[in-house]
Structures are given as C-alpha cells and as structure tokens.
Design a protein around this motif. Structure first.
Motif, mmCIF file in Angstrom:
data_model
loop_
_atom_site.group_PDB
_atom_site.id
_atom_site.type_symbol
_atom_site.label_atom_id
_atom_site.label_comp_id
_atom_site.label_asym_id
_atom_site.label_seq_id
_atom_site.Cartn_x
_atom_site.Cartn_y
_atom_site.Cartn_z
ATOM 1 N N GLY A 1 0.842 -1.201 0.000
ATOM 2 C CA GLY A 1 0.000 0.000 0.000
ATOM 3 C C GLY A 1 0.867 1.237 0.000
ATOM 4 N N SER A 2 0.784 2.020 1.079
ATOM 5 C CA SER A 2 1.592 3.242 1.203
ATOM 6 C C SER A 2 2.596 3.119 2.345
ATOM 7 N N THR A 3 3.068 1.877 2.601
ATOM 8 C CA THR A 3 4.085 1.651 3.620
ATOM 9 C C THR A 3 5.217 0.808 3.043
ATOM 10 N N ILE A 4 6.358 0.870 3.728
ATOM 11 C CA ILE A 4 7.468 -0.024 3.409
ATOM 12 C C ILE A 4 7.830 -0.759 4.686
ATOM 13 N N GLU A 5 8.047 -2.065 4.546
ATOM 14 C CA GLU A 5 8.331 -2.913 5.695
ATOM 15 C C GLU A 5 9.787 -3.341 5.685
ATOM 16 N N CYS A 6 10.439 -3.203 6.820
ATOM 17 C CA CYS A 6 11.817 -3.651 6.980
ATOM 18 C C CYS A 6 11.848 -5.173 6.909
ATOM 19 N N TRP A 7 12.729 -5.720 6.108
ATOM 20 C CA TRP A 7 12.785 -7.159 5.874
ATOM 21 C C TRP A 7 13.306 -7.934 7.078
ATOM 22 N N SER B 1 9.431 -4.002 11.044
ATOM 23 C CA SER B 1 8.976 -2.622 11.246
ATOM 24 C C SER B 1 8.448 -2.095 9.922
ATOM 25 N N ALA B 2 7.386 -1.311 9.981
ATOM 26 C CA ALA B 2 6.831 -0.713 8.765
ATOM 27 C C ALA B 2 6.728 0.783 8.965
ATOM 28 N N PHE B 3 6.851 1.521 7.863
ATOM 29 C CA PHE B 3 6.854 2.983 7.916
ATOM 30 C C PHE B 3 5.911 3.549 6.871
ATOM 31 N N ASP B 4 5.156 4.572 7.273
ATOM 32 C CA ASP B 4 4.293 5.296 6.346
ATOM 33 C C ASP B 4 5.190 6.087 5.395
ATOM 34 N N LEU B 5 4.966 5.944 4.095
ATOM 35 C CA LEU B 5 5.833 6.587 3.107
ATOM 36 C C LEU B 5 5.674 8.095 3.072
ATOM 37 N N ALA B 6 4.512 8.619 3.420
ATOM 38 C CA ALA B 6 4.288 10.066 3.377
ATOM 39 C C ALA B 6 4.862 10.781 4.598
ATOM 40 N N SER B 7 4.759 10.163 5.766
ATOM 41 C CA SER B 7 5.181 10.828 6.996
ATOM 42 C C SER B 7 6.467 10.271 7.587
ATOM 43 N N GLY B 8 6.840 9.041 7.233
ATOM 44 C CA GLY B 8 7.996 8.391 7.834
ATOM 45 C C GLY B 8 7.700 7.763 9.184
ATOM 46 N N ARG B 9 6.492 7.936 9.676
ATOM 47 C CA ARG B 9 6.151 7.403 10.999
ATOM 48 C C ARG B 9 6.040 5.877 10.960
ATOM 49 N N PRO B 10 6.489 5.223 12.044
ATOM 50 C CA PRO B 10 6.349 3.771 12.094
ATOM 51 C C PRO B 10 4.885 3.371 12.236
ATOM 52 N N THR B 11 4.506 2.328 11.517
ATOM 53 C CA THR B 11 3.143 1.808 11.601
ATOM 54 C C THR B 11 3.124 0.407 12.179
ATOM 55 N N ALA B 12 4.314 -0.167 12.418
ATOM 56 C CA ALA B 12 4.423 -1.488 13.026
ATOM 57 C C ALA B 12 5.705 -1.559 13.843
#
Length: 110
Positions: free
Chosen positions: A62-68, A72-83
């Motif tokens: 979606g609009s996040t990237i997850e650390c492999w 940890s996942a991060f919102d691409l627009a804000s950089g805030r962690p989502t997981a």
C-alpha cells in the motif's frame, strides 16, 4: 536542491530502489526511492530507525514499506512507524515529478 534520481518508468508500483545522493554537507545520504502501490513516488531514509538495515530491500505494501529483518513498517508520506519494533520515524524527503523525471530534495526533509 532537487536532484534527478530516476525516470518514472524505472520503478513499477510496489517497488523500491536504494540511492545515494550528495547531501547538503557533502556527505552521502542513503535513501529509498519507493513507488507506492497507488503509483505515487516517495523518498525516505534507506536506514530503518530500529536497526542498520536497508529499507529498500523490504516489501512495499500500500503506502508503507516494511523492513525485511524485524518487520517494522513505515508510512511513506510521513515516515512514521506503523508497526513495531520501530518507534522512531525515518526522514522523508520531498519528491517532485517533472515530466518523466523523478526529482528528490535531500537538502530538506518534510
């Protein structure tokens, strides 16, 4: 200062690539150029705030990237962690699309 980093056709939706750009102090800035699943482009620090791991090697969802490594996942627009386990945001850099050119400004963060 905006720097040309890629063409819009270099990444498909859901893909990321690692880039190293000259920062304002002359040091290299490692960032992940990400094309979210909706086709929008984002630039975030390539280094996970939880550990010294490359985010560009992770999964775009979606609009996040997850650390492999730890998930940890991060919102691409804000950089805030989502997981978890990350609790600190990653820097986000302004992206501009000019025709077919993808430009990133590493001099300032959003």
């Amino acid at each position: 200062m905006m720097q040309h980093v890629a063409d819009v056709t270099d990444l498909e939706p859901g893909e990321a690539m690692r880039l190293e750009l000259d920062g304002p102090d002359g040091a290299l800035v490692a960032l992940a150029l990400v094309r979210a699943e909706d086709g929008t482009f984002h630039a975030v620090s390539d280094i996970c705030s939880h550990g010294q791991v490359s985010l560009s090697e992770g999964e775009v969802e979606g609009s996040t990237i997850e650390c492999w490594l730890h998930g940890s996942a991060f919102d691409l627009a804000s950089g805030r962690p989502t997981a978890l386990p990350a609790t600190q945001p990653v820097p986000v850099y302004p992206v501009t699309i000019d025709g077919q050119n993808v430009l990133v400004d590493v001099d300032g963060t959003d």
